[in-house]
Scaffold this active site. Sequence first.
Site, PDB file in Angstrom:
ATOM      1  N   CYS A   1       0.863  -1.183   0.000  1.00 12.93           N
ATOM      2  CA  CYS A   1       0.000   0.000   0.000  1.00 12.93           C
ATOM      3  C   CYS A   1       0.901   1.234   0.000  1.00 12.93           C
ATOM      4  O   CYS A   1       1.634   1.468   0.963  1.00 12.93           O
ATOM      5  CB  CYS A   1      -0.875  -0.028   1.255  1.00 12.93           C
ATOM      6  SG  CYS A   1      -1.896   1.445   1.424  1.00 12.93           S
TER       7      CYS A   1
ATOM      8  N   CYS B   1      -5.057   6.214  -4.442  1.00 18.55           N
ATOM      9  CA  CYS B   1      -4.357   4.929  -4.257  1.00 18.55           C
ATOM     10  C   CYS B   1      -2.904   5.149  -4.683  1.00 18.55           C
ATOM     11  O   CYS B   1      -2.646   5.503  -5.835  1.00 18.55           O
ATOM     12  CB  CYS B   1      -5.034   3.862  -5.118  1.00 18.55           C
ATOM     13  SG  CYS B   1      -4.239   2.258  -5.004  1.00 18.55           S
TER      14      CYS B   1
END
Length: 259
Positions: free
Chosen positions: A74, A198
């Site tokens: 992430c 993201c």
Amino acid sequence: MTVTFYKYQGTGNDFIIVDNRLQQIDKNNTKRIEELCDRRFGIGANGFILLENDKIADFKMVYYNADGKESSMCGNGGRCIAAFAKYLGIISSTAEFEAIDGLHKARINGDIVYLQMQNVETIEAYKDHTFLDTGSPHHVELVSQIEAFDVKQNGAKIRYGQPYGRAGSNVNFVEQLSNDRFAVRTYERGVEDETLSCGTGVTAVALAMHKGAKTNSDEVSLKTQGGELKVKFEEDKDGYKNIWLIGPAQQVFKGEIEW
Ligand SMILES: N[C@H](CCC[C@H](N)C(=O)O)C(=O)O
């Protein structure tokens, strides 16, 4: 057991972060992680992050999607955990931490966190989209009128469809704004919805746009629903290296939960 948690957000991609250096958290309790990420019945977050000790690096990052399952890398979470490590006094303004896809360098300058991403050597360019893995798998495709685009419906169709199947992919829709600036909206695997940004996604978009000759700049700005991110990189004969994801990361609040 009472556990202190910290809520962080990086351009609207939000996370529950826990200092787990004492290994108090039962990591197999995926149901508890999912409950805590729930926007109504829990704290609410796109993901859950544990900061743990590491034998060599400054610390280790363990990332779970909102569905409670451990996930791939992430990028925005990496920027947030670096800011958290500085807040805890584990690091000053630079860090090296271990994540599921290997070692990452980070640099913190006020609210802005610079996160080095892994090199990318394989980029699959197709007629209507590009697929690459920037620590997480990403499908990238250009659209027009992105603000009116149904990201959730179209993203889910691609995420669950062929060739991605059950394992799936994150899905990024892109509209070019200028030579070195793109608008990006992302449907995120494991959240199963659009997220406000993201990090591995905008990294994938920047590299895909450069590979596809949509930009000749090695420093690309990405306009997301949650704010502005920048991706810098170098291209060489093997692909892309010295890739940096740059943007703000803030602590929103801290609290206590029963685990
Ligand atoms: N939000 C993350 C992506 C998490 C990846 C996860 N959604 C998956 O691939 O399962 C980021 O900033 O890179």
